[in-house]
Design a protein around this motif. Structure first.
Motif, PDB file in Angstrom:
ATOM      1  N   GLU A 488       0.811  -1.215   0.000  1.00 57.08           N
ATOM      2  CA  GLU A 488       0.000   0.000   0.000  1.00 57.08           C
ATOM      3  C   GLU A 488       0.852   1.277   0.000  1.00 57.08           C
ATOM      4  OE1 GLU A 488       0.347  -1.392   4.345  1.00 57.08           O
ATOM      5  OE2 GLU A 488       0.179  -2.255   2.324  1.00 57.08           O
ATOM      6  N   ARG A 489       2.141   1.139   0.318  1.00 60.45           N
ATOM      7  CA  ARG A 489       3.030   2.306   0.326  1.00 60.45           C
ATOM      8  C   ARG A 489       4.011   2.296  -0.843  1.00 60.45           C
ATOM      9  NH1 ARG A 489       3.788   4.961   5.918  1.00 60.45           N
ATOM     10  NH2 ARG A 489       2.052   4.123   7.120  1.00 60.45           N
ATOM     11  N   GLY A 490       4.215   1.142  -1.427  1.00 62.36           N
ATOM     12  CA  GLY A 490       5.106   1.063  -2.573  1.00 62.36           C
ATOM     13  C   GLY A 490       6.574   1.125  -2.230  1.00 62.36           C
ATOM     14  N   TYR A 491       6.943   0.658  -1.035  1.00 59.86           N
ATOM     15  CA  TYR A 491       8.364   0.573  -0.680  1.00 59.86           C
ATOM     16  C   TYR A 491       8.557  -0.508   0.383  1.00 59.86           C
ATOM     17  CZ  TYR A 491       7.069   3.759   3.248  1.00 59.86           C
ATOM     18  OH  TYR A 491       6.491   4.343   4.340  1.00 59.86           O
ATOM     19  N   TYR A 492       9.826  -0.794   0.687  1.00 58.76           N
ATOM     20  CA  TYR A 492      10.161  -1.815   1.674  1.00 58.76           C
ATOM     21  C   TYR A 492      10.227  -1.222   3.076  1.00 58.76           C
ATOM     22  CZ  TYR A 492      11.430  -5.070  -2.073  1.00 58.76           C
ATOM     23  OH  TYR A 492      11.393  -5.899  -3.169  1.00 58.76           O
ATOM     24  N   ALA A 493       9.772  -1.993   4.047  1.00 51.80           N
ATOM     25  CA  ALA A 493       9.955  -1.607   5.442  1.00 51.80           C
ATOM     26  C   ALA A 493      11.442  -1.516   5.735  1.00 51.80           C
ATOM     27  CB  ALA A 493       9.290  -2.628   6.362  1.00 51.80           C
ATOM     28  N   VAL A 494      11.821  -0.563   6.552  1.00 58.53           N
ATOM     29  CA  VAL A 494      13.225  -0.447   6.921  1.00 58.53           C
ATOM     30  C   VAL A 494      13.659  -1.637   7.765  1.00 58.53           C
ATOM     31  CG1 VAL A 494      12.769   0.929   9.000  1.00 58.53           C
ATOM     32  CG2 VAL A 494      14.966   1.119   7.842  1.00 58.53           C
ATOM     33  N   ALA A 495      12.690  -2.282   8.432  1.00 60.75           N
ATOM     34  CA  ALA A 495      13.027  -3.402   9.312  1.00 60.75           C
ATOM     35  C   ALA A 495      11.752  -4.131   9.716  1.00 60.75           C
ATOM     36  CB  ALA A 495      13.756  -2.896  10.560  1.00 60.75           C
ATOM     37  N   LEU A 496      11.948  -5.280  10.356  1.00 59.46           N
ATOM     38  CA  LEU A 496      10.910  -5.952  11.126  1.00 59.46           C
ATOM     39  C   LEU A 496      11.295  -5.828  12.583  1.00 59.46           C
ATOM     40  CD1 LEU A 496      10.407  -9.279   9.091  1.00 59.46           C
ATOM     41  CD2 LEU A 496       9.254  -7.070   8.777  1.00 59.46           C
ATOM     42  N   ASP A 497      10.334  -5.499  13.446  1.00 58.37           N
ATOM     43  CA  ASP A 497      10.669  -5.329  14.858  1.00 58.37           C
ATOM     44  C   ASP A 497      10.571  -6.650  15.605  1.00 58.37           C
ATOM     45  OD1 ASP A 497       7.973  -5.806  15.317  1.00 58.37           O
ATOM     46  OD2 ASP A 497       7.585  -3.863  16.264  1.00 58.37           O
ATOM     47  N   GLY A 498      10.669  -6.588  16.925  1.00 61.89           N
ATOM     48  CA  GLY A 498      10.686  -7.795  17.737  1.00 61.89           C
ATOM     49  C   GLY A 498       9.416  -8.604  17.667  1.00 61.89           C
ATOM     50  N   LYS A 499       8.307  -7.979  17.259  1.00 61.42           N
ATOM     51  CA  LYS A 499       7.041  -8.693  17.096  1.00 61.42           C
ATOM     52  C   LYS A 499       6.760  -9.020  15.621  1.00 61.42           C
ATOM     53  CE  LYS A 499       4.995  -6.598  21.234  1.00 61.42           C
ATOM     54  NZ  LYS A 499       3.892  -5.771  21.783  1.00 61.42           N
ATOM     55  N   LYS A 500       7.794  -8.902  14.801  1.00 58.83           N
ATOM     56  CA  LYS A 500       7.729  -9.195  13.358  1.00 58.83           C
ATOM     57  C   LYS A 500       6.797  -8.238  12.617  1.00 58.83           C
ATOM     58  CE  LYS A 500      10.527 -12.510  14.231  1.00 58.83           C
ATOM     59  NZ  LYS A 500      11.971 -12.303  13.967  1.00 58.83           N
ATOM     60  N   ARG A 501       6.615  -7.050  13.183  1.00 63.60           N
ATOM     61  CA  ARG A 501       5.834  -6.023  12.498  1.00 63.60           C
ATOM     62  C   ARG A 501       6.741  -5.243  11.551  1.00 63.60           C
ATOM     63  NH1 ARG A 501       3.489  -3.115  17.798  1.00 63.60           N
ATOM     64  NH2 ARG A 501       5.760  -3.087  18.101  1.00 63.60           N
ATOM     65  N   GLN A 502       6.159  -4.809  10.450  1.00 64.50           N
ATOM     66  CA  GLN A 502       6.918  -3.991   9.519  1.00 64.50           C
ATOM     67  C   GLN A 502       7.170  -2.602  10.125  1.00 64.50           C
ATOM     68  OE1 GLN A 502       4.338  -4.066   6.080  1.00 64.50           O
ATOM     69  NE2 GLN A 502       5.507  -5.726   5.115  1.00 64.50           N
ATOM     70  N   VAL A 503       8.450  -2.230  10.222  1.00 62.12           N
ATOM     71  CA  VAL A 503       8.812  -0.881  10.638  1.00 62.12           C
ATOM     72  C   VAL A 503       8.700  -0.033   9.381  1.00 62.12           C
ATOM     73  CG1 VAL A 503      10.581   0.566  11.703  1.00 62.12           C
ATOM     74  CG2 VAL A 503      10.337  -1.835  12.396  1.00 62.12           C
ATOM     75  N   ASP A 504       7.618   0.730   9.284  1.00 66.20           N
ATOM     76  CA  ASP A 504       7.137   1.226   7.993  1.00 66.20           C
ATOM     77  C   ASP A 504       7.667   2.601   7.582  1.00 66.20           C
ATOM     78  OD1 ASP A 504       5.803   2.596   9.970  1.00 66.20           O
ATOM     79  OD2 ASP A 504       3.801   2.360   9.103  1.00 66.20           O
TER      80      ASP A 504
END
Length: 718
Positions: A488-504
């Motif tokens: 929905e944003r058209g780019y990659y998350a900078v990271a996944l956090d400790g709960k495997k959430r996309q750091v957006d």
């Protein structure tokens, strides 16, 4: 670069300071040449401040600065005038200070009298040595007070100090001076239109200074050891001429800075590695030294080999939560003479880096293509395998296929990728990401590490290992594009956090992923669109964080600033996927930025838009010179040349796409397969002369690792 937490950030050295570097030594002073202990000034040798105060007065007055010019990275000429006591503005007395640093410092002082009458002067040096270690000075936390004694011996002042069971000292040699415990004093009479001069030398005492390396001053007819070392360096690197004189100057400055940042492995003096940068990081850093030496391969491939060998000797063997050492892990940094326990991990080596280990394997793969002896590469393969084991056993602790980090003790680095400031990884709304954190570019490094080791395995006939690593790389690429991509944003998350959430957050990290080829083809245009958007591209370069993100601050270390090395890697990635105009735009912007700092790119600069400020806004604590920044122009030009080699395959590849404004290019003495070649690029048409026997020039790009391993896999009937 070299990380910091909220309480350990480096303070600014102050506007107008002059920094000299040579090996592990560096010196910071004011524009008039003086050094003051209350500031982060001084002469630092092997991470210890051996000279904290150095003040020159004439007739009791400090010098009014006129000019300070760096002649070489290790030598500067200061000019100042003596303040008059009678109220007149102009003074006939001009003082020149020619300074050179090595494992100590030497200064030639000249007083010139431009009046018609003789001038009686009292020239005095005050000397202070607090022996603080680098971290105490950098963080303004000097709490230890050494017990100092001073001894006079003819023309020599000896300053010695003890703290607990430690001992340090310096020797000040001042021929012709009246020496007291407080000062070196010369009572002189300078004739009309005449001059007077003297030489003062300061050297640290103790076993840390190698015998035979005593400082020798450079006279008009004699080269100093620093000059000879520089001449040896210049003789082995390419000679470059460009129609665009500004870019040529920047590249020559890069060569000079890279040469000054070379340091020797104390245990193997024949090995030369790259220090991270001045003033605070004149030592071996895993990530920094690997990236810089890899970017400098076309200039001096031996730097990368020496860096790999030195890091291999210090590869982790045990689990130590304090230093964050783990079996197979590549260190973050080495400190040489630190005694305050303020260094990371409290010891000489600290391992808190998530990316140095995969980068080690990646750089070994690059070095293996540059024609070194097979035995040299073979000796490093077991270390590469231990690094791969670390990725599987320690880097990916939860077994989800991604390499994550979380510091092992409260004093370790909070963030352990290249954006290693405490607040460098955050969500789009500005919230900080919580560990364990899996960075997007680290997965790209791991992907390339797998492919690099797979290709070396194929090259050595170990087909089973190669296939296993190729399979791992394929699974990682698939998983990466599924879990890091934010459709929905058209780019990659900078990271996944400790709960495997996309750091957006929209950050520059994804740009580095392009170079490694982990990005799916269908996603590349959207990534490029984001990177070149007004929110990301300032006009001087791609920001670390988009301007519409919650944590954006153009004057921050990692949240909106512009890092030259980051941009060079992004430009290389753009070229890989055929986005030539965008790569040219980034390269042109950075090289234009260098024009505003005498041809030297700093570690970083602020991310203000170009239409707001007509020149890049300096970041107050940026390192300069700095290894990544010094090698950025090299990578930009060689990337736009699409210049690379694979000696074991007998090939040199080039397909220039240099912007028209760069003009034609002529390079001689370029290292290639044990020989030296000449390269001309005229109207984007390349020619090569002097290729060693068995080498063939190809117009085009060198086969990517993915292509090489696919070819090898197919040749095995798969």
């Amino acid at each position: 670069m070299a990380g910091w937490n909220a309480d350990t950030a480096a303070g600014p050295v102050g506007a107008g300071t002059v920094t000299l570097v040579e090996g592990t030594s560096f010196c910071i002073s004011l524009q008039n040449g003086d050094m003051h202990a209350e500031y982060p000034h001084g002469l630092f040798v092997q991470d210890s401040r051996v000279l904290s105060g150095w003040f020159l007065t004439v007739n009791g007055m400090p010098l009014e600065p006129l000019a300070a010019e760096i002649k070489e990275p290790y030598r500067a000429l200061f000019a100042g005038r003596v303040t008059r006591s009678d109220g007149y503005a102009d003074s006939p007395l001009i003082v020149e200070r020619l300074r050179e640093i090595g494992e100590g410092i030497q200064e030639q002082v000249t007083v010139r009298n431009y009046s018609l009458a003789p001038a009686d002067c009292l020239v005095s040096f005050q000397v202070e040595a607090d022996f603080a270690d680098l971290f105490e000075v950098k963080e303004a936390r000097i709490q230890r007070r050494w017990q100092e004694t001073r001894h006079l011996d003819g023309e020599t002042l000896n300053i010695e100090a003890t703290w607990q069971d430690l001992w340090k000292g310096v020797t000040v040699l001042a021929p012709g001076a009246d020496i007291s415990s407080d000062a070196l004093t010369y009572r002189i009479a300078v004739p009309p239109h005449g001059y007077w001069n003297a030489v003062v030398t300061v050297m640290p005492k103790g076993k840390k200074v190698r015998s035979g390396a005593f400082f020798v001053h450079s006279s008009a007819n004699e080269d100093s050891p620093r000059d000879r070392r520089r001449q040896e360096w210049v003789a082995k690197i390419p000679v470059l001429h460009m129609a665009n004189q500004s870019i040529e100057r920047t590249l020559r400055r890069s060569y000079d800075d890279l040469g000054a940042l070379r340091i020797e492995d104390p245990n193997h003096p024949n090995r030369v590695v790259v220090a991270a940068g001045a003033p605070w990081f004149m030592t071996l850093f895993g990530r920094d030294s690997l990236w810089a030496s890899n970017m400098a391969l076309p200039v001096d491939p031996s730097l990368a080999l020496g860096t790999l060998q030195t890091l291999a000797d210090r590869q982790g063997t045990v689990v130590d939560p304090i230093t964050e050492e783990e079996p197979g892990k590549i260190l973050h940094e080495v400190r040489l003479d630190v005694s305050s326990n303020l260094s990371l991990g409290g010891q000489s080596a600290y391992y808190g880096s998530v990316d140095a280990t995969p980068l080690f394997v990646e750089v070994l793969g690059s070095v293996s293509r540059w024609g070194f002896a097979k035995e040299s590469i073979a000796a490093l393969l077991p270390h590469a395998d231990r690094a791969i084991d670390w990725i599987r056993n320690y880097g990916d602790k939860d077994g989800d296929g991604f390499v994550e980090y979380e510091r092992l003790n409260p004093q370790g680095l909070i963030n352990q990728g290249w954006k290693d400031s405490w607040d460098g990884i955050n969500f789009a709304d500005g919230r900080l990401a919580e560990p364990p954190i899996a960075l997007c570019e680290v997965q790209a490094y791991v992907y390339t590490a797998y492919l690099s080791r797979a290709w070396m395995a194929y090259d050595a006939g170990d087909v089973q290992l190669a296939k296993d690593l190729v399979d791992r790389a394929a699974r990682l690429k698939k998983q990466f594009n599924e879990q890091f991509w934010i459709p929905e944003r058209g780019y990659y998350a900078v990271a996944l956090d400790g709960k495997k959430r996309q750091v957006d957050a929209c950050a520059s990290n994804m740009g580095q992923c392009l170079w490694h080829g982990i990005v799916d083809e269908d996603k590349v245009p959207l990534v490029v669109q984001k990177l070149m958007s007004p929110e990301m591209f300032s006009g001087w370069g791609v920001r670390t964080l988009a301007s519409d993100m919650g944590a954006y601050n153009p004057a921050s270390y990692h949240n909106g600033s512009i890092w030259p090395h980051d941009n060079a890697l992004i430009a290389s990635g753009l070229l890989r996927y055929g986005f030539v105009a965008e790569a040219q735009r980034i390269a042109s912007a950075l090289l234009e930025a260098a024009e505003h700092s005498d041809g030297r790119l700093p570690e970083l600069f602020c991310g203000f838009p170009r239409d707001q400020f007509t020149q890049p806004v300096p970041y107050p604590t940026a390192c300069s010179p700095q290894a990544w920044a010094a090698t950025t122009p090299i990578l930009l030009i060689t990337s736009l040349m699409q210049y690379d080699t694979h000696v074991s395959r007998g090939g040199l590849w080039m397909d220039p796409v240099l912007p028209e404004a760069f003009g034609d290019l002529h390079i001689t003495n370029a290292p290639m397969a044990g020989g030296r070649i000449t390269i001309d690029v005229i109207n984007s048409v390349p020619t090569v002369h002097g290729l060693p026997e068995g080498m063939v020039f190809h117009r085009g790009h060198r086969p990517w690792l993915t292509e090489l391993v696919n070819q090898a896999n197919q040749s095995q009937g798969n």
